[in-house]
Scaffold this motif. Structure first.
Motif, PDB file in Angstrom:
ATOM      1  N   GLY A 292     -63.454  33.981  58.494  1.00 40.20           N
ATOM      2  CA  GLY A 292     -64.674  34.030  58.566  1.00 40.20           C
ATOM      3  C   GLY A 292     -65.018  32.745  58.052  1.00 40.20           C
ATOM      4  O   GLY A 292     -65.905  32.378  57.473  1.00 40.20           O
ATOM      5  N   GLY A 293     -64.000  31.911  57.679  1.00 36.56           N
ATOM      6  CA  GLY A 293     -64.202  30.561  57.183  1.00 36.56           C
ATOM      7  C   GLY A 293     -63.631  30.241  55.884  1.00 36.56           C
ATOM      8  O   GLY A 293     -64.260  29.379  55.048  1.00 36.56           O
TER       9      GLY A 293
ATOM     10  N   GLY B 196     -60.561  24.275  61.208  1.00 32.71           N
ATOM     11  CA  GLY B 196     -61.820  24.083  61.904  1.00 32.71           C
ATOM     12  C   GLY B 196     -62.859  24.416  60.764  1.00 32.71           C
ATOM     13  O   GLY B 196     -63.988  24.206  60.472  1.00 32.71           O
ATOM     14  N   CYS B 197     -62.694  25.452  59.985  1.00 38.24           N
ATOM     15  CA  CYS B 197     -63.655  26.206  59.066  1.00 38.24           C
ATOM     16  C   CYS B 197     -63.639  25.291  57.832  1.00 38.24           C
ATOM     17  O   CYS B 197     -64.934  25.325  57.123  1.00 38.24           O
ATOM     18  CB  CYS B 197     -63.143  27.371  58.276  1.00 38.24           C
ATOM     19  N   GLN B 198     -62.936  23.998  57.775  1.00 35.36           N
ATOM     20  CA  GLN B 198     -63.169  23.143  56.725  1.00 35.36           C
ATOM     21  C   GLN B 198     -63.702  21.729  57.058  1.00 35.36           C
ATOM     22  O   GLN B 198     -64.009  20.867  56.069  1.00 35.36           O
ATOM     23  CB  GLN B 198     -61.649  22.932  55.998  1.00 35.36           C
ATOM     24  N   ILE B 199     -64.004  21.707  58.288  1.00 35.68           N
ATOM     25  CA  ILE B 199     -64.845  20.617  58.629  1.00 35.68           C
ATOM     26  C   ILE B 199     -66.032  21.093  59.475  1.00 35.68           C
ATOM     27  O   ILE B 199     -66.416  21.706  60.225  1.00 35.68           O
ATOM     28  CB  ILE B 199     -63.853  19.845  59.741  1.00 35.68           C
ATOM     29  N   ALA B 200     -67.184  20.066  58.889  1.00 34.79           N
ATOM     30  CA  ALA B 200     -68.407  20.309  59.161  1.00 34.79           C
ATOM     31  C   ALA B 200     -68.921  19.136  59.802  1.00 34.79           C
ATOM     32  O   ALA B 200     -68.685  17.963  59.328  1.00 34.79           O
ATOM     33  CB  ALA B 200     -69.432  20.808  58.244  1.00 34.79           C
ATOM     34  N   VAL B 201     -70.014  19.326  60.698  1.00 36.88           N
ATOM     35  CA  VAL B 201     -70.469  17.951  61.557  1.00 36.88           C
ATOM     36  C   VAL B 201     -71.738  17.812  60.965  1.00 36.88           C
ATOM     37  O   VAL B 201     -72.364  18.462  60.204  1.00 36.88           O
ATOM     38  CB  VAL B 201     -70.690  18.228  63.062  1.00 36.88           C
TER      39      VAL B 201
ATOM     40  N   THR C 237     -69.629  24.141  61.072  1.00 36.81           N
ATOM     41  CA  THR C 237     -68.392  23.902  60.770  1.00 36.81           C
ATOM     42  C   THR C 237     -67.572  24.081  62.512  1.00 36.81           C
ATOM     43  O   THR C 237     -68.312  24.649  63.157  1.00 36.81           O
ATOM     44  CB  THR C 237     -67.538  24.738  59.871  1.00 36.81           C
ATOM     45  N   LEU C 238     -66.609  23.445  62.662  1.00 37.90           N
ATOM     46  CA  LEU C 238     -65.973  23.699  63.919  1.00 37.90           C
ATOM     47  C   LEU C 238     -65.472  25.084  64.144  1.00 37.90           C
ATOM     48  O   LEU C 238     -65.506  25.480  65.238  1.00 37.90           O
ATOM     49  CB  LEU C 238     -64.845  22.551  63.945  1.00 37.90           C
ATOM     50  N   MET C 239     -65.187  25.685  63.167  1.00 36.89           N
ATOM     51  CA  MET C 239     -64.919  27.145  63.387  1.00 36.89           C
ATOM     52  C   MET C 239     -66.019  28.029  63.653  1.00 36.89           C
ATOM     53  O   MET C 239     -66.023  28.778  64.850  1.00 36.89           O
ATOM     54  CB  MET C 239     -64.030  27.948  62.184  1.00 36.89           C
TER      55      MET C 239
ATOM     56  N   ILE D 252     -60.054  29.822  69.291  1.00 42.17           N
ATOM     57  CA  ILE D 252     -60.396  29.536  67.978  1.00 42.17           C
ATOM     58  C   ILE D 252     -60.827  31.239  67.614  1.00 42.17           C
ATOM     59  O   ILE D 252     -61.595  31.674  68.013  1.00 42.17           O
ATOM     60  CB  ILE D 252     -61.588  28.668  67.987  1.00 42.17           C
ATOM     61  N   VAL D 253     -59.962  31.739  66.576  1.00 40.79           N
ATOM     62  CA  VAL D 253     -60.318  33.149  66.281  1.00 40.79           C
ATOM     63  C   VAL D 253     -61.293  33.232  64.952  1.00 40.79           C
ATOM     64  O   VAL D 253     -62.131  33.814  65.026  1.00 40.79           O
ATOM     65  CB  VAL D 253     -59.144  33.753  66.115  1.00 40.79           C
TER      66      VAL D 253
END
Length: 107
Positions: free
Chosen positions: A41-42, A86-91, A23-25, A36-37
């Motif tokens: 934890g996502g 960012g925690c909800q988007i994965a590459v 994930t982006l996070m 980005i903190v």
């Protein structure tokens, strides 16, 4: 290997190569990306991984789920049409690279 580029408010950029499914996070926190903190934890429960996705990448993203949508209403920086957590988007295979802008404030 997928790449994520984080553009800071001052114009500097940091590009990371990461494994599929990251994930982006998680990539940002693991690589000390400023701004980005990832406090929760996502779990989409804190909005401290708020990012602005550049429009050219938006069509490759999953739709915003209800919990993400609710958390985006709680961001410190202004919510825009390009706001995501960012925690909800994965590459991975459908999103091989992405460029995002980091808000000036998270907390």
């Amino acid at each position: 290997m997928p790449t994520i580029t984080y553009a800071q408010p001052d114009g500097t950029e940091q590009t990371l190569e990461v494994a599929d499914g990251t994930t982006l996070m998680r990539a940002a926190v693991s690589n000390s990306v400023d701004g980005i903190v990832g406090e929760c934890g996502g779990q989409a429960m804190c909005a401290t991984c708020h990012i602005y996705v550049r429009p050219e990448y938006a069509q490759n993203l999953p739709e915003i789920a209800e919990d993400e949508d609710e958390m985006l209403d709680c961001t410190t920086a202004e919510r825009t049409d390009n706001s995501r957590l960012g925690c909800q988007i994965a590459v991975g295979p459908t999103l091989g690279s992405i460029v995002v802008d980091v808000p000036a404030d998270q907390v």
